[in-house]
Scaffold this motif. Structure first.
Motif, PDB file in Angstrom:
ATOM      1  N   PHE A  83     -31.719  22.483 -22.424  1.00 43.01           N
ATOM      2  CA  PHE A  83     -32.853  23.566 -22.315  1.00 43.01           C
ATOM      3  C   PHE A  83     -32.348  24.615 -24.194  1.00 43.01           C
ATOM      4  N   ALA A  84     -33.780  24.674 -25.069  1.00 45.66           N
ATOM      5  CA  ALA A  84     -33.931  25.879 -25.951  1.00 45.66           C
ATOM      6  C   ALA A  84     -33.713  27.416 -25.065  1.00 45.66           C
ATOM      7  N   SER A  85     -32.694  28.058 -25.357  1.00 39.66           N
ATOM      8  CA  SER A  85     -32.665  30.030 -25.397  1.00 39.66           C
ATOM      9  C   SER A  85     -33.806  29.835 -25.623  1.00 39.66           C
ATOM     10  N   PRO A  86     -33.681  31.647 -24.496  1.00 34.81           N
ATOM     11  CA  PRO A  86     -34.878  32.031 -25.219  1.00 34.81           C
ATOM     12  C   PRO A  86     -34.600  32.522 -26.396  1.00 34.81           C
ATOM     13  N   ALA A  87     -34.115  32.938 -27.143  1.00 35.48           N
ATOM     14  CA  ALA A  87     -34.466  33.738 -28.838  1.00 35.48           C
ATOM     15  C   ALA A  87     -34.982  31.869 -29.359  1.00 35.48           C
ATOM     16  N   THR A  92     -39.449  29.036 -32.258  1.00 30.97           N
ATOM     17  CA  THR A  92     -40.143  27.798 -32.428  1.00 30.97           C
ATOM     18  C   THR A  92     -41.430  28.564 -31.579  1.00 30.97           C
ATOM     19  N   LEU A  93     -41.834  28.934 -30.501  1.00 27.29           N
ATOM     20  CA  LEU A  93     -43.756  28.704 -29.942  1.00 27.29           C
ATOM     21  C   LEU A  93     -43.649  29.490 -29.423  1.00 27.29           C
ATOM     22  N   GLY A  94     -42.923  30.862 -29.987  1.00 30.10           N
ATOM     23  CA  GLY A  94     -43.627  32.025 -30.130  1.00 30.10           C
ATOM     24  C   GLY A  94     -43.680  33.047 -28.299  1.00 30.10           C
ATOM     25  N   VAL A  95     -42.638  32.362 -27.578  1.00 31.48           N
ATOM     26  CA  VAL A  95     -43.242  32.969 -26.060  1.00 31.48           C
ATOM     27  C   VAL A  95     -41.714  32.617 -25.363  1.00 31.48           C
ATOM     28  N   ALA A  96     -42.051  34.051 -24.197  1.00 31.37           N
ATOM     29  CA  ALA A  96     -41.044  34.101 -23.576  1.00 31.37           C
ATOM     30  C   ALA A  96     -40.868  32.451 -22.270  1.00 31.37           C
ATOM     31  N   PHE A 103     -50.121  25.192 -25.795  1.00 33.77           N
ATOM     32  CA  PHE A 103     -50.908  25.712 -26.121  1.00 33.77           C
ATOM     33  C   PHE A 103     -50.231  26.946 -27.681  1.00 33.77           C
ATOM     34  N   SER A 104     -48.803  27.117 -27.217  1.00 31.09           N
ATOM     35  CA  SER A 104     -48.478  27.334 -27.943  1.00 31.09           C
ATOM     36  C   SER A 104     -47.725  26.791 -29.031  1.00 31.09           C
ATOM     37  N   VAL A 105     -47.615  25.408 -29.233  1.00 32.35           N
ATOM     38  CA  VAL A 105     -47.698  24.797 -30.904  1.00 32.35           C
ATOM     39  C   VAL A 105     -48.251  25.582 -31.633  1.00 32.35           C
ATOM     40  N   ALA A 106     -48.728  25.752 -31.669  1.00 30.25           N
ATOM     41  CA  ALA A 106     -50.061  26.695 -32.681  1.00 30.25           C
ATOM     42  C   ALA A 106     -48.671  28.107 -33.426  1.00 30.25           C
ATOM     43  N   CYS A 107     -47.947  28.238 -32.792  1.00 32.16           N
ATOM     44  CA  CYS A 107     -46.797  29.055 -33.364  1.00 32.16           C
ATOM     45  C   CYS A 107     -45.799  28.653 -33.881  1.00 32.16           C
ATOM     46  N   ASN A 108     -45.535  27.302 -34.156  1.00 33.67           N
ATOM     47  CA  ASN A 108     -44.363  26.321 -34.542  1.00 33.67           C
ATOM     48  C   ASN A 108     -44.757  26.301 -35.984  1.00 33.67           C
ATOM     49  N   SER A 109     -44.081  26.925 -37.079  1.00 33.35           N
ATOM     50  CA  SER A 109     -44.283  26.812 -38.658  1.00 33.35           C
ATOM     51  C   SER A 109     -42.514  26.116 -38.928  1.00 33.35           C
ATOM     52  N   LYS A 110     -41.493  25.978 -38.423  1.00 31.24           N
ATOM     53  CA  LYS A 110     -39.973  26.579 -38.946  1.00 31.24           C
ATOM     54  C   LYS A 110     -39.330  25.027 -38.216  1.00 31.24           C
ATOM     55  N   LYS A 111     -39.678  24.597 -36.892  1.00 31.71           N
ATOM     56  CA  LYS A 111     -38.826  23.811 -36.507  1.00 31.71           C
ATOM     57  C   LYS A 111     -39.835  22.316 -36.376  1.00 31.71           C
ATOM     58  N   GLU A 112     -38.399  20.958 -35.879  1.00 31.78           N
ATOM     59  CA  GLU A 112     -39.051  19.756 -36.103  1.00 31.78           C
ATOM     60  C   GLU A 112     -38.927  19.444 -34.652  1.00 31.78           C
ATOM     61  N   LEU A 113     -40.557  19.464 -34.099  1.00 32.68           N
ATOM     62  CA  LEU A 113     -41.017  19.784 -32.655  1.00 32.68           C
ATOM     63  C   LEU A 113     -41.764  18.280 -32.654  1.00 32.68           C
ATOM     64  N   GLN A 114     -41.226  18.011 -31.592  1.00 34.64           N
ATOM     65  CA  GLN A 114     -42.011  16.388 -30.974  1.00 34.64           C
ATOM     66  C   GLN A 114     -42.526  16.593 -29.748  1.00 34.64           C
ATOM     67  N   ILE A 115     -43.822  16.230 -29.066  1.00 33.30           N
ATOM     68  CA  ILE A 115     -44.105  16.485 -27.829  1.00 33.30           C
ATOM     69  C   ILE A 115     -44.128  15.037 -27.059  1.00 33.30           C
ATOM     70  N   ILE A 116     -43.530  15.493 -26.155  1.00 36.53           N
ATOM     71  CA  ILE A 116     -43.539  14.246 -25.234  1.00 36.53           C
ATOM     72  C   ILE A 116     -44.267  14.506 -23.213  1.00 36.53           C
ATOM     73  N   ILE A 117     -44.838  13.366 -23.250  1.00 37.84           N
ATOM     74  CA  ILE A 117     -45.080  13.229 -22.175  1.00 37.84           C
ATOM     75  C   ILE A 117     -45.237  12.489 -21.509  1.00 37.84           C
ATOM     76  N   ASP A 118     -44.743  12.577 -20.044  1.00 40.86           N
ATOM     77  CA  ASP A 118     -44.159  11.567 -19.030  1.00 40.86           C
ATOM     78  C   ASP A 118     -44.959  10.975 -18.209  1.00 40.86           C
TER      79      ASP A 118
END
Length: 172
Positions: A83-87, A92-96, A103-118
Motif C-alpha cells: 500500500f502507498a503511504s499517506p504521503a 501521487t493522487l492529491g488525496v488523503a 477521479f483523483s487521477v487528474a491530480c497525477n503528474s509525476k508518478k507512473e500510474l496504471q489503473i487496474i480494474i478487477d
C-alpha cells in the motif's frame, strides 16, 4: 481539482451521474451503515506501489472482496506490491487515506500510474466513487468510468481473479 470540478467535468463529458450525500466514509466498514440504500456497487479503491516505489497502481475491486496483493503482483509481473503511504497518496493522487478515487487521477503528474480494474467490478450496476471528498459519492456506469479515464489518458487493464489463482498455483 475539487468536488465541483469533478461534477463540472462529468457534465462537460456528458456523463450521467447520480450524486449521493452520505456520512463520512473512509473504509468499506464505514459504508455498511447505509449500504442497503446505496444505489451502486460498493468498491475498494487502493493505491498500491511496486517494490521499488517507482510504479503505482490504482486497483479497483468489489468492496466485499479481499485484495490479493501477492496474486496481483504475479499477474502484473512485479516482485511485490504494498500500500502507498499517506504521503505517497497525497503526492501521487492529491488525496488523503480514505479518499482514493479514480477521479483523483487528474491530480497525477509525476508518478507512473496504471489503473487496474478487477473482474469483480460490475459491468451492469452503477459504480460509486468519492468525488474527491468522502462525504459523497458519484455513481456512474463502468462504461462512463472508462470514458472518463480515457479523457485523462488512462486505459485500465482488467484483472481476472481466476487468473490469479492459476498464476499462484504455477508459482508454488
Amino acid at each position: 481539482m475539487d468536488e465541483n470540478a469533478v461534477l463540472t467535468l462529468l457534465n462537460e463529458l456528458n456523463i450521467p451521474y447520480q450524486y449521493v450525500s452520505h456520512p463520512e466514509v473512509k473504509t468499506v466498514a464505514d459504508h455498511r451503515a447505509f449500504a442497503a440504500t446505496f444505489p451502486a456497487q460498493l468498491l475498494k479503491n487502493l493505491l498500491l506501489k511496486n517494490s521499488s516505489g517507482k510504479r503505482f497502481y490504482l486497483y479497483i475491486l468489489d468492496g466485499n472482496h479481499k485484495a490479493d496483493l501477492r496474486g496481483l503482483a504475479l499477474q502484473l509481473e512485479e516482485s511485490r506490491l504494498s500500500f502507498a503511504s499517506p504521503a505517497e497518496l497525497m503526492e501521487t493522487l492529491g488525496v488523503a487515506p480514505g479518499c482514493v478515487t479514480p477521479f483523483s487521477v487528474a491530480c497525477n503528474s509525476k508518478k507512473e500510474l496504471q489503473i487496474i480494474i478487477d473482474s469483480s467490478v460490475s459491468a451492469r450496476q452503477s459504480l460509486g466513487f468519492h468525488p474527491l471528498v468522502n462525504t459523497a459519492s458519484v455513481c456512474i456506469s463502468r462504461e462512463d468510468l472508462l470514458r472518463l479515464l480515457a479523457f485523462y489518458g488512462y486505459f485500465p487493464a482488467e484483472i481476472h481473479a481466476g487468473d490469479m489463482l492459476r498464476l499462484l498455483a504455477r508459482a508454488l
